[in-house]
Design a protein around this motif. Structure first.
Motif, short mmCIF file in Angstrom:
data_model
loop_
_atom_site.label_atom_id
_atom_site.label_comp_id
_atom_site.label_asym_id
_atom_site.label_seq_id
_atom_site.Cartn_x
_atom_site.Cartn_y
_atom_site.Cartn_z
N SER A 27 0.83 -1.20 0.00
CA SER A 27 0.00 0.00 0.00
C SER A 27 0.87 1.25 0.00
O SER A 27 0.58 2.22 -0.71
N LEU A 28 1.95 1.23 0.76
CA LEU A 28 2.86 2.38 0.79
C LEU A 28 3.55 2.53 -0.57
O LEU A 28 3.73 3.65 -1.07
N TRP A 54 -7.35 3.79 -1.51
CA TRP A 54 -6.37 3.92 -0.44
C TRP A 54 -6.41 5.33 0.10
O TRP A 54 -6.96 6.23 -0.53
N VAL A 55 -5.81 5.51 1.25
CA VAL A 55 -5.47 6.84 1.76
C VAL A 55 -4.00 6.79 2.15
O VAL A 55 -3.48 5.74 2.52
N TYR A 56 -3.34 7.93 2.02
CA TYR A 56 -1.94 8.00 2.43
C TYR A 56 -1.70 9.35 3.10
O TYR A 56 -2.50 10.28 2.96
N ALA A 57 -0.60 9.43 3.81
CA ALA A 57 -0.22 10.68 4.47
C ALA A 57 1.29 10.86 4.30
O ALA A 57 2.04 9.91 4.09
N LEU A 66 -6.65 8.14 -2.49
CA LEU A 66 -5.98 7.66 -3.70
C LEU A 66 -6.83 6.57 -4.31
O LEU A 66 -6.98 5.49 -3.72
N ARG A 67 -7.42 6.85 -5.47
CA ARG A 67 -8.24 5.86 -6.19
C ARG A 67 -7.39 5.33 -7.33
O ARG A 67 -6.91 6.09 -8.16
N LEU A 68 -7.22 4.00 -7.36
CA LEU A 68 -6.44 3.36 -8.41
C LEU A 68 -7.36 2.45 -9.22
O LEU A 68 -7.84 1.43 -8.71
N ALA A 69 -7.61 2.84 -10.45
CA ALA A 69 -8.55 2.10 -11.32
C ALA A 69 -7.97 0.75 -11.72
O ALA A 69 -6.77 0.61 -11.97
N TRP A 70 -8.85 -0.22 -11.78
CA TRP A 70 -8.47 -1.54 -12.30
C TRP A 70 -8.28 -1.45 -13.80
O TRP A 70 -8.77 -0.51 -14.45
#
Length: 103
Positions: A27-28, A54-57, A66-70
């Motif tokens: 994820s990171l 996801w979310v990140y900081a 953070l949206r990652l499309a398939w």
């Protein structure tokens, strides 16, 4: 616009648990490759038929979505793994990291 396919809540919970406990480093990696190279934390918060979420900081700052499309629309549990592995390979290529073998 139609809503994306919604996986059963138990499937989503299982995927999130697995990703956030067994693959937190991935994820990171995604956050650094596709969000901000300075990301210091990340976690998966959702999955649907069109994307992983996801979310990140950065350095304890506010979480950023953070949206990652398939690569394609999905509706079956095994397709989630396939798409996350594809994201992993893309993230490694983006960051110049040697990917680990997929088993």
């Amino acid at each position: 616009m139609t809503e994306p396919f919604a996986f059963d809540p138990a499937i989503v919970a299982g995927v999130l648990h697995h990703m956030n406990h067994d693959h937190a480093d991935d994820s990171l990696l995604f956050a650094r490759a596709f969000g901000d190279p300075a990301a210091s934390s990340a976690r998966m918060v959702g999955v649907d038929g069109t994307a992983g979420h996801w979310v990140y900081a950065v350095d304890g700052g506010p979480e950023v979505p953070l949206r990652l499309a398939w690569s394609t629309t999905i509706s079956e549990r095994p397709e989630i793994r396939r798409e996350i592995v594809a994201l992993y390979d893309r993230a490694c290529a983006e960051l110049g990291v040697e990917p680990r073998p997929h088993g």
